[in-house]
Design a protein around this motif. Structure first.
Motif, short mmCIF file in Angstrom:
data_model
loop_
_atom_site.label_atom_id
_atom_site.label_comp_id
_atom_site.label_asym_id
_atom_site.label_seq_id
_atom_site.Cartn_x
_atom_site.Cartn_y
_atom_site.Cartn_z
N GLU A 54 -8.78 9.43 -13.41
CA GLU A 54 -7.35 9.66 -13.20
C GLU A 54 -6.65 8.35 -12.87
N PRO A 55 -5.36 8.25 -13.16
CA PRO A 55 -4.62 7.04 -12.80
C PRO A 55 -4.63 6.82 -11.29
N ALA A 56 -4.50 5.55 -10.88
CA ALA A 56 -4.58 5.20 -9.46
C ALA A 56 -3.26 4.60 -8.99
N ARG A 57 -2.93 4.85 -7.73
CA ARG A 57 -1.73 4.27 -7.14
C ARG A 57 -2.01 2.85 -6.66
N LEU A 58 -0.96 2.04 -6.65
CA LEU A 58 -1.10 0.65 -6.24
C LEU A 58 -1.73 0.55 -4.85
N GLY A 59 -1.24 1.37 -3.91
CA GLY A 59 -1.76 1.31 -2.54
C GLY A 59 -3.24 1.64 -2.46
N ASP A 60 -3.67 2.62 -3.26
CA ASP A 60 -5.09 2.98 -3.25
C ASP A 60 -5.95 1.84 -3.78
N LEU A 61 -5.49 1.20 -4.86
CA LEU A 61 -6.25 0.07 -5.40
C LEU A 61 -6.29 -1.08 -4.41
N ALA A 62 -5.17 -1.36 -3.77
CA ALA A 62 -5.12 -2.46 -2.80
C ALA A 62 -6.09 -2.19 -1.65
N ARG A 63 -6.13 -0.93 -1.18
CA ARG A 63 -7.04 -0.58 -0.09
C ARG A 63 -8.50 -0.66 -0.52
N ASP A 64 -8.80 -0.10 -1.66
CA ASP A 64 -10.20 -0.04 -2.10
C ASP A 64 -10.76 -1.42 -2.41
N LEU A 65 -9.92 -2.31 -2.96
CA LEU A 65 -10.40 -3.64 -3.35
C LEU A 65 -10.09 -4.71 -2.30
N VAL A 66 -9.49 -4.28 -1.18
CA VAL A 66 -9.15 -5.19 -0.08
C VAL A 66 -8.33 -6.37 -0.59
N ILE A 67 -7.24 -6.03 -1.27
CA ILE A 67 -6.29 -7.02 -1.80
C ILE A 67 -4.91 -6.67 -1.25
N PRO A 68 -4.15 -7.65 -0.74
CA PRO A 68 -2.79 -7.34 -0.26
C PRO A 68 -1.96 -6.66 -1.33
N LYS A 69 -1.10 -5.73 -0.91
CA LYS A 69 -0.32 -4.95 -1.87
C LYS A 69 0.56 -5.85 -2.74
N SER A 70 1.12 -6.91 -2.15
CA SER A 70 1.97 -7.80 -2.95
C SER A 70 1.16 -8.49 -4.04
#
Length: 245
Positions: free
Chosen positions: A12-28
């Motif tokens: 399923e498609p992923a939200r930006l916030g979920d990807l940032a959290r899972d990959l430990v990358i700042p949202k910006s």
């Protein structure tokens, strides 16, 4: 690469916030990376601002060793939009090693009377507007060899079969930046096409708006503007910038 690998494993498609959290990358930073991936045609963003990998890449990145998969992913949403705006069929083709043309992707008009071609069709370079646009930007020695080995056949009674006349048309295409054809390859069929360039400014493909003669005669100016805009949009997604030329 981690973003692409993560998206390729998600059904399923992923939200930006979920990807940032899972990959430990700042949202910006994640937003900037995703924007680049979308602009380059690797990732799609849907209407709910969720991201997914382009479906044709899910089982492996087909553009490694092959340009057509990337071109298809980049061009398809753009030509879909052009089809919707013009209500006409739009093709994207590349040049084959023998200098004929290969259909890579298409967006077919929904009008009852429309132009269409089979997926992965091979079309003669000299007899189609897509082929002529590509020949116009091909090495002259290769073009000479192409004409030397190719029998020029007429598909309709309006077709050009004189080499000198076709070469004049190639010169015209180079000068004006687009090509047109009217009932030469198919009775009642017309087209207008423009070159697609890569980041180096080299012509690597062509986009064509294909229609029927009556509608083309009434809307030439509109179709010219649309095909040039579409070619530029696809070229930009491939990294082309006019100021680099």
């Amino acid at each position: 690469m981690e973003i692409l690998e993560t998206l390729s494993m998600r059904p399923e498609p992923a939200r930006l916030g979920d990807l940032a959290r899972d990959l430990v990358i700042p949202k910006s930073s994640m937003h900037a990376l995703l924007t680049t991936l979308v602009n380059r045609g690797y990732v799609e963003r849907d209407s709910t601002d969720r991201y997914r990998i382009v479906e044709s890449f899910r089982q492996g990145f087909g553009w490694v060793g092959g340009f057509e998969a990337q071109l298809r992913a980049v061009a398809q949403p753009i030509i879909d939009a052009t089809r919707d705006a013009t209500r006409e069929t739009v093709f994207v083709c590349v040049q084959r090693p023998d200098l004929d043309v290969q259909l890579v992707c298409k967006a077919v008009s929904e009008q009852p009377i429309r132009y269409d071609a089979k997926e992965q069709s091979c079309l003669p370079g000299y007899a189609t507007v897509m082929g002529r646009v590509l020949l116009a930007h091909t090495d002259p020695d290769a073009v000479d060899a192409y004409f030397a080995r190719t029998e020029l056949q007429a598909a309709t009674d309006r077709a050009l079969t004189d080499e000198a006349a076709i070469r004049e048309e190639l010169e015209r295409i180079r000068a004006q930046g687009f090509g047109t054809i009217e009932e030469e390859f198919a009775q009642g069929g017309c087209g207008i096409a423009a070159p697609i360039r890569n980041g180096e400014g080299r012509v690597v493909a062509v986009v064509d708006i294909a229609t029927v003669a009556q509608r083309y005669a009434a809307r030439k100016g509109e179709m010219k503007a649309a095909v040039l805009e579409t070619a530029e949009a696809i070229s930009q997604r491939l990294g082309h910038r006019k100021e680099r030329e």
